[in-house]
Motif scaffolding. Sequence first.
Motif, mmCIF file in Angstrom:
data_model
loop_
_atom_site.group_PDB
_atom_site.id
_atom_site.type_symbol
_atom_site.label_atom_id
_atom_site.label_comp_id
_atom_site.label_asym_id
_atom_site.label_seq_id
_atom_site.Cartn_x
_atom_site.Cartn_y
_atom_site.Cartn_z
ATOM 1 N N GLN A 1 0.831 -1.202 0.000
ATOM 2 C CA GLN A 1 0.000 0.000 0.000
ATOM 3 C C GLN A 1 0.870 1.258 0.000
ATOM 4 O O GLN A 1 0.600 2.222 -0.707
ATOM 5 N N GLU A 2 1.942 1.249 0.794
ATOM 6 C CA GLU A 2 2.834 2.404 0.851
ATOM 7 C C GLU A 2 3.530 2.612 -0.489
ATOM 8 O O GLU A 2 3.666 3.729 -0.963
ATOM 9 N N LYS A 3 3.983 1.508 -1.118
ATOM 10 C CA LYS A 3 4.637 1.622 -2.425
ATOM 11 C C LYS A 3 3.674 2.162 -3.466
ATOM 12 O O LYS A 3 4.037 2.988 -4.307
ATOM 13 N N ARG A 4 2.425 1.705 -3.423
ATOM 14 C CA ARG A 4 1.425 2.168 -4.382
ATOM 15 C C ARG A 4 1.190 3.665 -4.192
ATOM 16 O O ARG A 4 1.117 4.422 -5.151
ATOM 17 N N ASP A 5 1.094 4.102 -2.937
ATOM 18 C CA ASP A 5 0.884 5.516 -2.674
ATOM 19 C C ASP A 5 2.092 6.343 -3.100
ATOM 20 O O ASP A 5 1.943 7.443 -3.628
ATOM 21 N N ASP A 6 3.309 5.817 -2.872
ATOM 22 C CA ASP A 6 4.514 6.514 -3.319
ATOM 23 C C ASP A 6 4.511 6.633 -4.843
ATOM 24 O O ASP A 6 4.843 7.673 -5.397
ATOM 25 N N PHE A 7 4.137 5.553 -5.526
ATOM 26 C CA PHE A 7 4.090 5.559 -6.989
ATOM 27 C C PHE A 7 3.066 6.582 -7.480
ATOM 28 O O PHE A 7 3.318 7.328 -8.426
ATOM 29 N N THR A 8 1.934 6.657 -6.817
ATOM 30 C CA THR A 8 0.897 7.621 -7.196
ATOM 31 C C THR A 8 1.408 9.045 -7.020
ATOM 32 O O THR A 8 1.203 9.893 -7.887
ATOM 33 N N ALA A 9 2.082 9.294 -5.920
ATOM 34 C CA ALA A 9 2.617 10.638 -5.675
ATOM 35 C C ALA A 9 3.652 11.004 -6.733
ATOM 36 O O ALA A 9 3.649 12.117 -7.267
ATOM 37 N N VAL A 10 4.538 10.060 -7.058
ATOM 38 C CA VAL A 10 5.569 10.324 -8.078
ATOM 39 C C VAL A 10 4.916 10.529 -9.437
ATOM 40 O O VAL A 10 5.284 11.429 -10.190
ATOM 41 N N THR A 11 3.929 9.704 -9.748
ATOM 42 C CA THR A 11 3.235 9.831 -11.024
ATOM 43 C C THR A 11 2.539 11.182 -11.136
ATOM 44 O O THR A 11 2.617 11.846 -12.173
ATOM 45 N N ASP A 12 1.883 11.606 -10.075
ATOM 46 C CA ASP A 12 1.224 12.916 -10.083
ATOM 47 C C ASP A 12 2.236 14.037 -10.301
ATOM 48 O O ASP A 12 2.002 14.971 -11.070
ATOM 49 N N ARG A 13 3.358 13.939 -9.616
ATOM 50 C CA ARG A 13 4.403 14.952 -9.757
ATOM 51 C C ARG A 13 4.952 14.961 -11.185
ATOM 52 O O ARG A 13 5.193 16.017 -11.768
ATOM 53 N N MET A 14 5.148 13.760 -11.745
ATOM 54 C CA MET A 14 5.660 13.674 -13.115
ATOM 55 C C MET A 14 4.658 14.250 -14.117
ATOM 56 O O MET A 14 5.049 14.948 -15.062
ATOM 57 N N LYS B 1 2.501 16.595 -13.582
ATOM 58 C CA LYS B 1 2.530 18.045 -13.426
ATOM 59 C C LYS B 1 3.759 18.622 -14.143
ATOM 60 O O LYS B 1 3.660 19.628 -14.846
ATOM 61 N N GLU B 2 4.912 17.970 -13.980
ATOM 62 C CA GLU B 2 6.139 18.446 -14.626
ATOM 63 C C GLU B 2 6.050 18.311 -16.140
ATOM 64 O O GLU B 2 6.496 19.202 -16.877
ATOM 65 N N ILE B 3 5.471 17.228 -16.626
ATOM 66 C CA ILE B 3 5.308 17.048 -18.071
ATOM 67 C C ILE B 3 4.395 18.134 -18.636
ATOM 68 O O ILE B 3 4.655 18.688 -19.699
ATOM 69 N N GLY B 4 3.347 18.462 -17.927
ATOM 70 C CA GLY B 4 2.461 19.555 -18.352
ATOM 71 C C GLY B 4 3.188 20.886 -18.402
ATOM 72 O O GLY B 4 3.025 21.668 -19.346
ATOM 73 N N ARG B 5 4.023 21.134 -17.398
ATOM 74 C CA ARG B 5 4.798 22.379 -17.362
ATOM 75 C C ARG B 5 5.778 22.434 -18.527
ATOM 76 O O ARG B 5 5.914 23.452 -19.193
#
Length: 115
Positions: A30-43, A45-49
């Motif tokens: 569960q923690e790894k999945r949440d970490d992956f989600t956070a990284v994916t969201d950040r990525m 956002k950066e790709i959009g920028r």
Amino acid sequence: MNTIASILGTVATGGLAAWAARSAKRTKPQEKRDDFTAVTDRMEKEIGRQGSRITELESDSAVKQDQITGQGAAISWLVVDRRSLVSYIRRSGLEPPLARPIPERARPYLDSIDV
């Protein structure tokens, strides 16, 4: 007897509280999945920028290309105009004034032009 019952109640309550806390703890997947989600969201956002930055740079590039094309046309016009002026002066039996030296910065752009 009352004391034993109260001790047993306390132990049972403590045990249930520990079990509840243990079951509420997040597991490693569960923690790894949440970490992956956070990284994916950040990525994302950066790709959009970066995408908006690329669009801005492409727009700037188009403006600069138009500017360079206009400057090239102006230089060509000046060269042709100068040549026609020199020809007119020579046909009139006069000698045109000597051309000023070409600045070093402009020399690479005027090497192919006979001035």
